[in-house]
Structure formats: structure tokens, C-alpha cells
Write a protein that holds these residues in place. Structure first.
Motif, mmCIF file in Angstrom:
data_model
loop_
_atom_site.group_PDB
_atom_site.id
_atom_site.type_symbol
_atom_site.label_atom_id
_atom_site.label_comp_id
_atom_site.label_asym_id
_atom_site.label_seq_id
_atom_site.Cartn_x
_atom_site.Cartn_y
_atom_site.Cartn_z
ATOM 1 N N GLU A 376 0.718 -1.170 -0.129
ATOM 2 C CA GLU A 376 0.039 0.079 -0.091
ATOM 3 C C GLU A 376 0.778 1.118 -0.025
ATOM 4 N N ILE A 377 1.821 1.300 0.661
ATOM 5 C CA ILE A 377 2.833 2.276 0.846
ATOM 6 C C ILE A 377 3.319 2.408 -0.579
ATOM 7 N N ASN A 378 3.982 1.487 -1.075
ATOM 8 C CA ASN A 378 4.650 1.588 -2.543
ATOM 9 C C ASN A 378 3.768 1.956 -3.490
ATOM 10 N N LYS A 379 2.470 1.675 -3.405
ATOM 11 C CA LYS A 379 1.488 2.158 -4.514
ATOM 12 C C LYS A 379 1.131 3.770 -4.298
ATOM 13 N N ILE A 380 1.442 4.160 -3.082
ATOM 14 C CA ILE A 380 1.309 5.711 -2.844
ATOM 15 C C ILE A 380 2.794 6.142 -3.282
ATOM 16 N N VAL A 381 3.783 5.576 -3.194
ATOM 17 C CA VAL A 381 5.164 5.959 -3.782
ATOM 18 C C VAL A 381 4.904 6.035 -5.380
ATOM 19 N N ARG A 382 4.622 4.929 -5.947
ATOM 20 C CA ARG A 382 4.448 5.051 -7.464
ATOM 21 C C ARG A 382 3.690 6.231 -7.802
ATOM 22 N N ALA A 383 2.299 6.302 -7.129
ATOM 23 C CA ALA A 383 1.362 7.593 -7.679
ATOM 24 C C ALA A 383 2.189 8.906 -7.352
ATOM 25 N N VAL A 384 3.026 9.188 -6.362
ATOM 26 C CA VAL A 384 3.753 10.236 -6.330
ATOM 27 C C VAL A 384 4.635 10.465 -7.344
ATOM 28 N N GLU A 385 5.282 9.358 -7.614
ATOM 29 C CA GLU A 385 6.340 9.639 -9.095
ATOM 30 C C GLU A 385 5.734 9.842 -10.125
ATOM 31 N N ALA A 386 4.584 9.058 -10.225
ATOM 32 C CA ALA A 386 3.805 9.441 -11.484
ATOM 33 C C ALA A 386 3.187 10.813 -11.507
ATOM 34 N N GLY A 387 2.824 11.310 -10.463
ATOM 35 C CA GLY A 387 2.172 12.535 -10.244
ATOM 36 C C GLY A 387 3.199 13.453 -10.707
ATOM 37 N N ALA A 388 4.216 13.605 -9.966
ATOM 38 C CA ALA A 388 5.373 14.468 -10.232
ATOM 39 C C ALA A 388 5.855 14.408 -11.918
ATOM 40 N N LYS A 389 5.739 13.490 -12.369
ATOM 41 C CA LYS A 389 6.191 13.233 -13.885
ATOM 42 C C LYS A 389 5.361 14.134 -14.563
ATOM 43 N N ALA A 390 3.867 14.038 -14.461
ATOM 44 C CA ALA A 390 2.985 14.654 -15.112
ATOM 45 C C ALA A 390 2.985 16.079 -14.810
ATOM 46 N N ALA A 391 3.069 16.443 -13.804
ATOM 47 C CA ALA A 391 3.109 17.911 -13.196
ATOM 48 C C ALA A 391 4.036 18.788 -13.314
#
Length: 392
Positions: A376-391
Motif C-alpha cells: 500500500e505504501i509502495n502504491k502511494i510512492v508510485r503514484a507520487v512519482e507518476a504525479g510528479a512526472k505529469a505535473a
């Protein structure tokens, strides 16, 4: 962040003990209860954490905030300065005292700015009410100094940050009065409950009487034979809640350690991806219930949110949070721009929150739980990395 996730057999034993002894009421029945007062034990455990001289357990965090304002003498028509980024209970407590809420601006930490609060002080101002939100402390050095300068009580709304600290001192125990909450969505819960702290005996006495129909509590008299201080309400906590509270506070260190470890992993990933964390007045004291990143623009925050959700972990944009941002509270219109117990209220129009909007519209938040698995934590980490790449 629901506090029940850390319930186990300890809570079952604590509740069963109260039920077996048939001693639910926190007051009276002194001979029958054999010297066992669970609500008092809860208060004593809380005082050890804050170092406060007095603690008072109540039926909810909202009850605690109302009782705090009553205790420091807020009266109809008085002004209380607080933050637009808070839970609505903060403002409900002010209105419940027939006082006027005034919203200051927020600083870069998303906490009430002491400088903006000072600009709002008038002869009608009766209290300053900084709010510690989503894990982080307000600038308590500045608010303490402001309170001394203008001889105003500082009432800390620490309902969201039980266990958080500011420069080594527990939040809720720094101002003239402070409140905690133990509702079902907090890190620790007793079902419904709150706690008040103060070092001022007169304030504590007024609060203690007010929260229980004006009764003057004494073990020299049984229930009904004590004196009366004045009118009050029923904000009492029960012995069941007190028993659960004793257990809850014993689990606080472990709960904080877990939350802080989770948050560190997420924030480290965000920093590595180029994201800016929400600044803090004391990062080490954060109770770590939320992982918050500040995007450069509102548009970038939207892109971050969409990409994070697509990657498997949704996040909130705080400016859109209808529970915790005063701009969205239609109930304020009922008292806006009106004569209110001899005082004129502000408009509370959405456009009056432009300064808060600029910051909150860029603030993205992930809510953390005490017991989150590695995946669950790693899922948030991946989401953070994806969000940063998009934004970015």
C-alpha cells in the motif's frame, strides 16, 4: 486513519471490566466503585504527555472546543480569530458561544499566520485560536508572544494532531488552553471523545463545572449532593470511554512511529522526484497523518492528482476539501454581514478566501493509516512519482 484499526484484546478487556463492575458514570457512587475512576486515569495519562497541570476528558473534540472558549471567558459578540483551513467544529464552537469567527490568512505551512491574526485584533477580540492541521503545528512561538502582547488567551485546536509536538512540547499543552479529539477518524479513538488541557486552575474549574451541568465535583459528596457553580451542559465522558482512552494513549508511541516511518518513505520519494513538501514549523514533531506536497500551480496540482489516481493511489487537493476549508461552508452565510450580538460580522464570501485559495489549491494530500502494508505504501510512492512526472 480510523483509530479502530489498532483495536485488539486490550480494548475488549478494558471495556469488559467497566461493564462487569456496572460502573458507567464517571462521577459519584464513590463507595461502590472501589476507588476505580477510569476517566480520571485517562486524564492523568494525557497530562503526562502534555505536562499540563489540568486535563478534562469530554464527550467529543467539538465539546472540548466549546468548553475551552467558555472557560477562557468568550461571550456573545466577542471575536475569535482562527484559520480558514480547519474542521468546521472550530467555527461551530465559536458560534456556539454566540461569538464572531474572524478568519486570518494562512502561512506557507498552511497554518494560521500570526502576522495576519495580529492585523485582525480589535477591542472586541477575546481569543486567538490557531489550528494544527493534518499533522503539522502552527507557529506557537509567535502565537504565545501575540497572546502576551495583547493579553489574549491562546486556545489551541489540536484535535487533528494528537501526539504531535512543537519544539519538544506536546501540541494542545502549549497555549492557555488546548483541545484533542478522539473521534472514530483520528489516530486514536474512544468512539467519541475529547480532552482539554490548561495550567490555569480558574480556567480548569470553570470548564470542569460547565461540562457537567455546573456541578462542583468533589469526592466528599455523592452525586447530587455537590454544589453548583452555574449553568452548564452535558459534555461528560463515560467510564467506558475513559477505559478505552487509557489503552489508546498507551499505544500512541507505536502509532506515531508507524505513521512517521510511512510518511518518510513517501516524502523521500516525492523529494527525489522534484516535489516540494509542505513546509513545517517543526518537521520532527509532525504527527504524520498526511503526506502533503505543494505544487507550483493549481493546474499542476490537478495534473498531479489525475496521474496519481491513474497510478493507483488517489490524493486530495486541499482547496477542494469541503470538510476542512471554510470557503465551502454555506452555513457561514447565515451569520455573514449581519448584526450579531452587537457586532457586525464579515461577509465570509468565497472571494474573501483568495489568499488561502492560492495555497490550498496547490496542496495535494495523501491520508495515511497506522497499519499500512508495504504494498500500500509502495502504491502511494508510485503514484507520487507518476504525479510528479505529469505535473512538473
Amino acid at each position: 486513519m480510523a483509530g479502530t484499526e489498532i483495536f485488539d484484546d486490550d480494548e475488549i478487556r478494558a471495556a469488559a471490566d467497566v461493564i462487569r463492575r456496572r460502573m458507567i458514570h464517571r462521577y459519584g457512587s464513590h463507595e461502590q466503585r472501589g476507588g476505580v475512576y477510569r476517566a480520571e486515569e485517562f486524564e492523568a495519562a494525557a497530562k503526562k504527555i502534555t505536562g499540563s497541570r489540568y486535563a478534562l476528558a469530554l464527550s467529543s473534540g467539538t465539546a472540548a472546543l466549546i468548553t475551552a472558549l467558555k472557560g477562557v471567558g468568550v461571550k456573545p459578540g466577542d471575536e475569535v480569530i482562527t484559520s480558514p483551513f480547519t474542521f468546521i467544529a472550530t467555527v461551530e464552537a465559536i458560534v456556539a458561544c454566540d461569538a464572531v469567527p474572524l478568519f486570518g490568512e494562512i502561512d506557507e505551512t498552511l497554518s494560521l499566520s500570526a502576522a495576519s491574526a495580529e492585523k485582525l485584533i480589535t477591542p472586541r477580540t477575546r481569543a486567538l485560536m490557531p489550528v494544527h492541521m493534518f499533522g503539522a503545528a502552527a507557529d506557537m512561538d509567535s502565537f504565545t508572544a501575540l497572546g502576551r502582547k495583547y493579553k489574549l488567551p491562546v486556545v489551541e485546536d489540536a484535535c487533528e494532531v494528537v501526539g504531535g509536538t512543537y519544539k519538544g512540547r506536546a501540541l494542545g499543552g502549549i497555549g492557555d488552553c488546548g483541545a484533542w479529539s478522539f473521534d472514530p477518524n483520528k489516530t486514536l479513538t474512544v468512539g467519541e471523545g475529547g480532552m482539554l488541557f490548561t495550567d490555569d486552575r480558574d480556567v480548569w474549574f470553570a470548564m470542569d463545572c460547565y461540562h457537567d451541568h455546573g456541578h462542583i465535583h468533589s469526592k466528599e459528596h455523592d452525586r447530587g449532593a455537590e454544589g453548583k457553580f452555574g449553568f452548564g451542559v452535558n459534555f461528560r465522558i463515560s467510564e467506558l470511554q475513559g477505559a478505552l482512552g487509557v489503552v489508546a494513549l498507551s499505544k500512541l508511541p507505536a502509532a506515531l512511529a508507524s505513521l512517521r516511518a510511512e510518511k518518510k518513505k513517501i516524502m523521500d520519494a516525492g523529494r527525489a522526484a522534484g516535489l516540494a513538501p509542505r513546509p513545517s514549523h517543526d518537521e520532527a514533531g509532525d504527527s504524520a497523518t498526511h503526506a502533503i506536497f505543494m505544487l507550483p500551480t493549481a493546474s499542476a496540482a490537478k495534473k498531479f492528482q489525475a496521474a496519481a489516481k491513474e497510478a493507483g493511489a488517489g490524493c486530495a487537493i486541499i482547496g477542494e476539501n469541503t470538510w476542512h476549508y471554510a470557503k465551502h461552508w454555506e452555513a457561514l452565510a447565515a451569520i455573514g454581514e449581519k448584526e450579531y450580538f452587537g457586532n457586525k460580522t464579515p461577509s465570509y464570501a468565497p472571494e474573501s478566501f483568495a489568499q488561502a485559495d492560492e495555497k490550498l489549491s496547490r496542496a495535494t494530500a495523501f491520508t495515511l493509516n497506522v497499519k499500512m502494508g508495504e504494498e500500500e505504501i509502495n502504491k502511494i510512492v508510485r503514484a507520487v512519482e507518476a504525479g510528479a512526472k505529469a505535473a512538473l
